[in-house]
Design a protein around this motif. Structure first.
Motif, PDB file in Angstrom:
ATOM      1  N   VAL A  56      15.953   7.266  -6.090  1.00  0.00           N
ATOM      2  CA  VAL A  56      15.421   8.515  -5.544  1.00  0.00           C
ATOM      3  C   VAL A  56      15.288   8.389  -4.031  1.00  0.00           C
TER       4      VAL A  56
ATOM      5  N   PHE B 218      10.728  18.383  -9.389  1.00  0.00           N
ATOM      6  CA  PHE B 218      10.544  17.137 -10.136  1.00  0.00           C
ATOM      7  C   PHE B 218      11.623  16.986 -11.204  1.00  0.00           C
TER       8      PHE B 218
ATOM      9  N   ASN C  58      12.089   8.898   3.150  1.00  0.00           N
ATOM     10  CA  ASN C  58      13.310   8.849   2.358  1.00  0.00           C
ATOM     11  C   ASN C  58      13.084   9.149   0.888  1.00  0.00           C
ATOM     12  N   ASN C  59      11.892   8.778   0.392  1.00  0.00           N
ATOM     13  CA  ASN C  59      11.613   8.913  -1.033  1.00  0.00           C
ATOM     14  C   ASN C  59      11.457  10.383  -1.405  1.00  0.00           C
TER      15      ASN C  59
ATOM     16  N   ILE D 165      10.170  11.832  -4.050  1.00  0.00           N
ATOM     17  CA  ILE D 165       8.860  12.208  -4.590  1.00  0.00           C
ATOM     18  C   ILE D 165       7.881  12.439  -3.443  1.00  0.00           C
ATOM     19  N   LYS D 166       7.973  11.575  -2.442  1.00  0.00           N
ATOM     20  CA  LYS D 166       7.108  11.728  -1.277  1.00  0.00           C
ATOM     21  C   LYS D 166       7.422  13.020  -0.528  1.00  0.00           C
TER      22      LYS D 166
ATOM     23  N   ALA E 223       5.657  15.741  -2.295  1.00  0.00           N
ATOM     24  CA  ALA E 223       4.232  15.715  -1.955  1.00  0.00           C
ATOM     25  C   ALA E 223       4.012  16.349  -0.577  1.00  0.00           C
TER      26      ALA E 223
ATOM     27  N   ILE F 220      14.545  15.713  -9.537  1.00  0.00           N
ATOM     28  CA  ILE F 220      14.391  14.299  -9.176  1.00  0.00           C
ATOM     29  C   ILE F 220      14.634  13.409 -10.389  1.00  0.00           C
TER      30      ILE F 220
END
Lengths: 130, 180, 150
Positions: free
Chosen positions: A111, A98, A33-34, A36-37, A40, A101
């Motif tokens: 986020v 980013f 869900n994140n 940022i993840k 990645a 985000i």
């Protein structure tokens, strides 16, 4: 089948590893869900593609594609050129992601994809729990 | 032979690190391991005779990308992924199907290092044979990048430029001073 | 981090070397691994290190932001301009053979010019992206997401 796979693995281990890494990256993109993840995961998926392409250009007993008198066998420069530019374009798109985000965090104060979807008004049972 | 062993060890490390990144909820550690992962990938490219790509991956992947991720973590003040991500079966099925399709895709491609592979036949031969005589540049990657495929590279440069403009549009280009 | 003497001294030692290495990678990229993309990223990483240690303000005084923007556009212009010049000199777009008296010299000149353009754009864009992130104020709202909730 088992026999075939065990032989295939030995000569193609680069591709097998690239596929496993690509699966991990893909799972990170769609299973987490994140945000940022997710980015990645996108990076990992990207490096798996690099690995696959570079593996295609390798030649046994070849050398790096820089011309010199003592060498005759060079690995294929074309996949290397494609991946070189892809890496730099990849970091540019990562920076873009980013930036988005950061703006999402400032606007919505989260986020997390679930919370963002709830904010969008999908809370009436439309959001299944992915 | 030593090549193959280094190759396999690095690939094993990379796979383990990918799974670690998948499981980590501490995003700061995740950013650090992602940087290390890129560095290992650069080492692997070096073993696979691609010094230019290794160079770029080391500088970009473990340098700039890590810095950007750290800055984002600072700006968003997020340290941990919120929910413990259990194994979700629907994404898992999609991923497994994709993996199976990819495995089916590689079942008949030539083995790694095969000099007879179709990928080595057509245009690559010509680059290797003629690049030095035609451009006077011994580094074939530079020759192909800047001369033979110069138009592609122009596109890539424009993409980077556009991404820079996009980030400045999204985050402000620094003409307003936010911090005192 | 300006007050940390170790960081400051090490950075002052490292930054010139990193910039020197970036220039080497840029101009020796025809003969050894390297080229505009790598050199641009290495150059920008040297200046990002400077910003991290001496602050964004001091970093912006080294190369002011308008100049960075100019450099980023100049790189694309240099690249595309080389192509236009080859067209004006009777060749095709980005066919460097017409740039000098012999085709090989022309190719070499064209490759150096184009790589220089790539280096300008990549280094300036990376610095601009970092500045855009670093110049952003921290999220001020008090959030609960910073804590582990299990």
């Amino acid at each position: 089948m088992i026999n075939y796979i065990s032989i295939h693995w030995i000569s193609h281990y680069n591709y097998w590893a690239a596929i496993v890494i690509a699966m991990v990256g893909l799972y990170m993109i769609i299973g987490h869900n994140n945000l940022i993840k997710k980015v990645a995961g996108l990076n990992i998926l990207q490096t798996a593609v690099f690995l696959m392409y570079i593996s295609m250009g390798v030649i046994t007993d070849g050398t790096a594609p820089i011309a010199a008198e003592t060498f005759t066998i060079y690995s294929n420069p074309l996949p290397q050129v494609l991946m070189l530019t892809a890496i730099v374009v990849g970091v540019a798109t990562t920076a873009m992601a980013f930036a988005l985000i950061v703006r999402i965090k400032e606007t919505c104060n989260t986020v997390d994809e679930d919370e963002l979807l709830e904010r969008e008004g999908h809370q009436n049972g439309n959001v299944e729990e992915w | 032979m030593i090549d193959i062993i280094i190759d396999m060890v690095l690939l094993l490390f990379l796979t383990v690190m990918a799974f670690t990144i998948l499981r980590l909820r501490d995003l700061l550690s995740m950013a650090m391991i992602l940087g290390l992962y890129s560095l290992l990938m650069a080492g692997l490219f070096m073993v696979m005779d691609a010094p230019d790509v290794a160079f770029t991956e080391a500088a970009v992947g473990s340098g700039v990308a890590t810095i950007l991720m750290l800055v984002t973590l600072t700006l968003t003040r997020i340290r941990y992924e919120k929910k413990a991500a259990g194994l979700q079966w629907r994404p898992l099925i999609i991923v497994l199907l994709t993996g199976a399709a990819l495995l089916y895709g590689i079942h008949d491609i030539p083995p790694v290092g095969d000099i007879e592979a179709p990928a080595q036949q057509h245009v690559a031969d010509r680059y290797i044979a003629e690049a030095r005589n035609e451009t006077g540049v011994p580094n074939m990657v530079t020759a192909v990048l800047a001369s033979y495929r110069g138009f592609d590279t122009l596109g890539e440069v424009v993409v980077i430029f556009t991404a820079g403009i996009g980030v400045m549009l999204l985050l402000g280009n620094g003409t307003r001073r936010y911090r005192g | 981090m300006k007050d940390n003497i170790i960081l400051r001294i090490v950075a002052k030692l490292l930054i010139p070397l990193v910039i020197l290495f970036a220039l080497y990678v840029q101009f020796h990229g025809d003969y050894s691994p390297g080229g505009g993309f790598q050199a641009g990223v290495i150059f920008s990483s040297a200046l990002i290190l400077y910003r991290l240690i001496f602050g964004l303000q001091a970093g912006n005084e080294v190369i002011p932001r308008p100049i960075l923007k100019l450099l980023a556009s100049l790189g694309v212009l240099l690249y595309a301009g080389t192509g236009v010049v080859t067209m004006l000199m009777g060749g095709e777009f980005l066919d460097y053979s017409v740039l000098a008296d012999t085709p090989i010299h022309g190719q070499h000149t064209g490759i150096i010019l184009v790589e220089l353009g790539v280096g300008f754009t990549v280094s300036a864009t990376m610095l601009l992206i970092f500045d855009a992130f670093a110049g952003r104020p921290l999220a001020t709202q008090n959030t609960t997401t910073g804590k582990r909730d299990d």
